[in-house]
Write a protein that holds these residues in place. Structure first.
Motif, PDB file in Angstrom:
ATOM      1  N   ASP A   3       0.848  -1.203   0.000  1.00  0.00           N
ATOM      2  CA  ASP A   3       0.000   0.000   0.000  1.00  0.00           C
ATOM      3  C   ASP A   3       0.881   1.249   0.000  1.00  0.00           C
ATOM      4  OD1 ASP A   3      -2.242  -1.597   0.084  1.00  0.00           O
ATOM      5  OD2 ASP A   3      -2.479  -1.446   2.267  1.00  0.00           O
ATOM      6  N   GLY A   4       0.297   2.343  -0.453  1.00  0.00           N
ATOM      7  CA  GLY A   4       1.021   3.608  -0.475  1.00  0.00           C
ATOM      8  C   GLY A   4       1.266   4.085  -1.891  1.00  0.00           C
ATOM      9  N   ASP A   5       1.836   5.278  -2.009  1.00  0.00           N
ATOM     10  CA  ASP A   5       2.179   5.832  -3.312  1.00  0.00           C
ATOM     11  C   ASP A   5       3.316   5.014  -3.938  1.00  0.00           C
ATOM     12  OD1 ASP A   5       0.392   7.710  -2.424  1.00  0.00           O
ATOM     13  OD2 ASP A   5       1.767   9.413  -2.581  1.00  0.00           O
ATOM     14  N   VAL A   6       3.418   5.124  -5.261  1.00  0.00           N
ATOM     15  CA  VAL A   6       4.472   4.397  -5.982  1.00  0.00           C
ATOM     16  C   VAL A   6       5.304   5.394  -6.788  1.00  0.00           C
ATOM     17  CG1 VAL A   6       5.018   2.572  -7.630  1.00  0.00           C
ATOM     18  CG2 VAL A   6       2.974   2.380  -6.190  1.00  0.00           C
ATOM     19  N   VAL A   7       6.616   5.292  -6.632  1.00  0.00           N
ATOM     20  CA  VAL A   7       7.544   6.079  -7.443  1.00  0.00           C
ATOM     21  C   VAL A   7       8.022   5.204  -8.597  1.00  0.00           C
ATOM     22  CG1 VAL A   7       9.761   7.287  -7.528  1.00  0.00           C
ATOM     23  CG2 VAL A   7       8.315   7.455  -5.485  1.00  0.00           C
ATOM     24  N   GLY A  42       5.148   7.725   3.263  1.00  0.00           N
ATOM     25  CA  GLY A  42       3.940   7.479   2.494  1.00  0.00           C
ATOM     26  C   GLY A  42       4.193   6.773   1.172  1.00  0.00           C
ATOM     27  N   ILE A  43       5.465   6.600   0.800  1.00  0.00           N
ATOM     28  CA  ILE A  43       5.801   5.870  -0.421  1.00  0.00           C
ATOM     29  C   ILE A  43       5.852   4.378  -0.110  1.00  0.00           C
ATOM     30  CG2 ILE A  43       7.510   5.512  -2.236  1.00  0.00           C
ATOM     31  CD1 ILE A  43       6.106   8.227  -2.372  1.00  0.00           C
ATOM     32  N   GLY A  44       5.041   3.610  -0.809  1.00  0.00           N
ATOM     33  CA  GLY A  44       5.006   2.172  -0.568  1.00  0.00           C
ATOM     34  C   GLY A  44       6.035   1.390  -1.361  1.00  0.00           C
ATOM     35  N   ALA A  45       6.412   1.916  -2.550  1.00  0.00           N
ATOM     36  CA  ALA A  45       7.339   1.161  -3.397  1.00  0.00           C
ATOM     37  C   ALA A  45       7.982   2.078  -4.420  1.00  0.00           C
ATOM     38  CB  ALA A  45       6.620   0.020  -4.102  1.00  0.00           C
ATOM     39  N   ILE A  46       9.141   1.648  -4.898  1.00  0.00           N
ATOM     40  CA  ILE A  46       9.827   2.306  -6.012  1.00  0.00           C
ATOM     41  C   ILE A  46      10.048   1.257  -7.095  1.00  0.00           C
ATOM     42  CG2 ILE A  46      11.914   3.486  -6.803  1.00  0.00           C
ATOM     43  CD1 ILE A  46      12.300   4.520  -3.963  1.00  0.00           C
ATOM     44  N   VAL A  47       9.649   1.585  -8.319  1.00  0.00           N
ATOM     45  CA  VAL A  47       9.895   0.722  -9.475  1.00  0.00           C
ATOM     46  C   VAL A  47      10.985   1.376 -10.316  1.00  0.00           C
ATOM     47  CG1 VAL A  47       8.934  -0.404 -11.508  1.00  0.00           C
ATOM     48  CG2 VAL A  47       7.490  -0.051  -9.486  1.00  0.00           C
ATOM     49  N   TRP A  48      12.109   0.703 -10.432  1.00  0.00           N
ATOM     50  CA  TRP A  48      13.240   1.240 -11.180  1.00  0.00           C
ATOM     51  C   TRP A  48      13.137   0.805 -12.645  1.00  0.00           C
ATOM     52  CZ3 TRP A  48      16.196   4.722  -8.775  1.00  0.00           C
ATOM     53  CH2 TRP A  48      16.236   4.706  -7.377  1.00  0.00           C
ATOM     54  N   SER A  49      12.734   1.719 -13.497  1.00  0.00           N
ATOM     55  CA  SER A  49      12.683   1.440 -14.941  1.00  0.00           C
ATOM     56  C   SER A  49      13.926   2.054 -15.574  1.00  0.00           C
ATOM     57  CB  SER A  49      11.403   2.025 -15.532  1.00  0.00           C
ATOM     58  OG  SER A  49      10.273   1.410 -14.959  1.00  0.00           O
TER      59      SER A  49
END
Length: 417
Positions: A163-167, A330-337
């Motif tokens: 849960d949370g925002d996603v970067v 508040g950031i739940g995850a970071i996706v590194w593209s």
């Protein structure tokens, strides 16, 4: 096929994706004894390293592997992940491919000795068809961040993330499409932009890919460009084939609530920091897209083609007061593209330049008998794709056959000792 320890082949092809299979097809037609070594199974890269909603960004009619053009009912559609896997599996069944699945090559030594998970084999010639997407790359600063993180190759869907925002870091094809996937799933997305260009899906009545194909763009060899080296490493334009194909407009996403930032330049355990270049990045992407339209307009005029007029793109959103940092609370995850790096340490031959990139001309290296297939812009835009890899495979197999002919004619074999 079952691989036996100690066996010798005229040619060993390392990699059983589209590049390796296309090479094998031409080798079969040329009557050359060979084996295709696939670490997993055909289509595994498309199955394991793509998200659930993944689809091609080029129309299905461009899927034209040697002897196996797309034969489905939607030539102007875009194959989804499962269909792509099926297309490759059907291709492998369409001819008598000498395929050894589940055989991983761990080392290629001088003398063309291949150490594999099934034993050691040798070959007169070697084709490396392992593709460009080998080692997922994440910047070192990721180690400082106490947040759930994954590479784009590991992303499947929004429900996979906490849960949370996603970067999402990166606005190449994967970053933009994953950001859209999360956005459509109702997640709050913070998209960290880069310098990737974009392209319109459709312009003046045709898919832009169809226009560029008519214009001969995809048949231009890399040596026809003044900036050939830069082109070879250029990021692909972002667009999508999802739901029948459409534009990806980051400005529209911003209007809908996605938060956009400039390039990521630094981080600490609590904060991400960005460059003040969001406006520049968006303007650059738009300028590339409009430049492509300019070239299409010129082609239509020169050829006297009857094509509908279309108004040009107008930005629907402009950045203002863009924050130069983001609190990770508040950031739940970071996706590194953030792309991939080549992993060729298993190749113990002098075929690389100072950057670790294969030194070649159209896949033919400076080491006689060693070839590469499936590199981005190996010769044309389509070299690493379903649309053009077959032409490169034909060229390489012709060189392989020439080498064999010389040997049969009594000329000495030249390998790295």
């Amino acid at each position: 096929m079952q691989l036996r320890d100690g066996r010798h082949f005229a040619v060993a092809v390392v990699g059983g994706g589209q590049a390796g299979l296309a090479t094998s097809w031409h080798l079969v037609r040329a009557g050359v004894d060979h084996v295709v070594l696939e670490a997993d199974r055909v289509g595994s890269e498309w199955r394991s390293r793509r998200w659930d909603s993944f689809c091609l960004v080029t129309p299905n009619w461009q899927c034209n592997l040697p002897g196996f053009p797309y034969g489905g009912s939607e030539p102007d559609g875009f194959m989804v992940r499962g269909d792509i896997v099926g297309y490759l599996q059907d291709y492998a069944r369409s001819y008598d491919v000498p395929l050894a699945e589940g055989v991983r090559v761990t080392q290629l030594d001088p003398g063309f000795r291949l150490t594999t998970s099934a034993g050691t084999i040798t070959a007169d010639q070697i084709v490396v068809a392992t593709g460009p997407y080998q080692q997922p790359w994440i910047p070192a600063l990721a180690e400082r961040l106490p947040v759930h993180q994954l590479h784009s190759s590991q992303y499947k869907n929004a429900a996979q993330l906490p849960d949370g925002d996603v970067v999402v870091v990166g606005t190449g094809q994967s970053g933009c499409q994953i950001a859209e996937d999360l956005h459509l799933a109702g997640r709050q997305v913070h998209l960290v932009t880069g310098t990737a260009p974009r392209v319109a899906r459709v312009y003046r009545g045709l898919d832009v890919v169809a226009w560029l194909d008519r214009m001969g763009y995809y048949r231009r060899g890399i040596d026809e460009f003044d900036d050939a080296d830069a082109i070879r490493f250029r990021v692909n334009h972002y667009v999508t084939g999802r739901d029948g194909g459409r534009n990806i407009d980051l400005r529209k996403f911003a209007l809908e609530g996605m938060r956009l930032y400039g390039r990521l330049v630094d981080a600490d355990p609590a904060t991400l920091r960005f460059a003040d270049d969001l406006r520049t990045n968006l303007d650059h992407a738009d300028a590339v897209s409009e430049g492509i339209k300019d070239s299409i307009d010129a082609f239509i005029l020169a050829q006297g083609i009857d094509a509908p007029d279309e108004p040009r793109y107008r930005p629907v959103w402009e950045p203002s007061d863009v924050p130069e940092s983001l609190d990770l609370q508040g950031i739940g995850a970071i996706v590194w593209s953030t792309g991939f790096r080549r992993e060729d340490s298993w190749i113990r031959l002098p075929v690389f330049d100072g950057r670790g990139y294969p030194t070649h001309h159209r896949g033919v290296t400076s080491v006689p008998g060693v070839y590469f297939i499936g590199l981005p812009w190996q010769h044309t835009w389509g070299s690493g794709r379903f649309g053009g890899v077959g032409d490169d495979a034909q060229y390489v197999v012709e060189r392989i056959a020439e080498m064999q002919f010389h040997w049969l004619a009594g000329q000495p074999r030249r390998t790295v000792a």
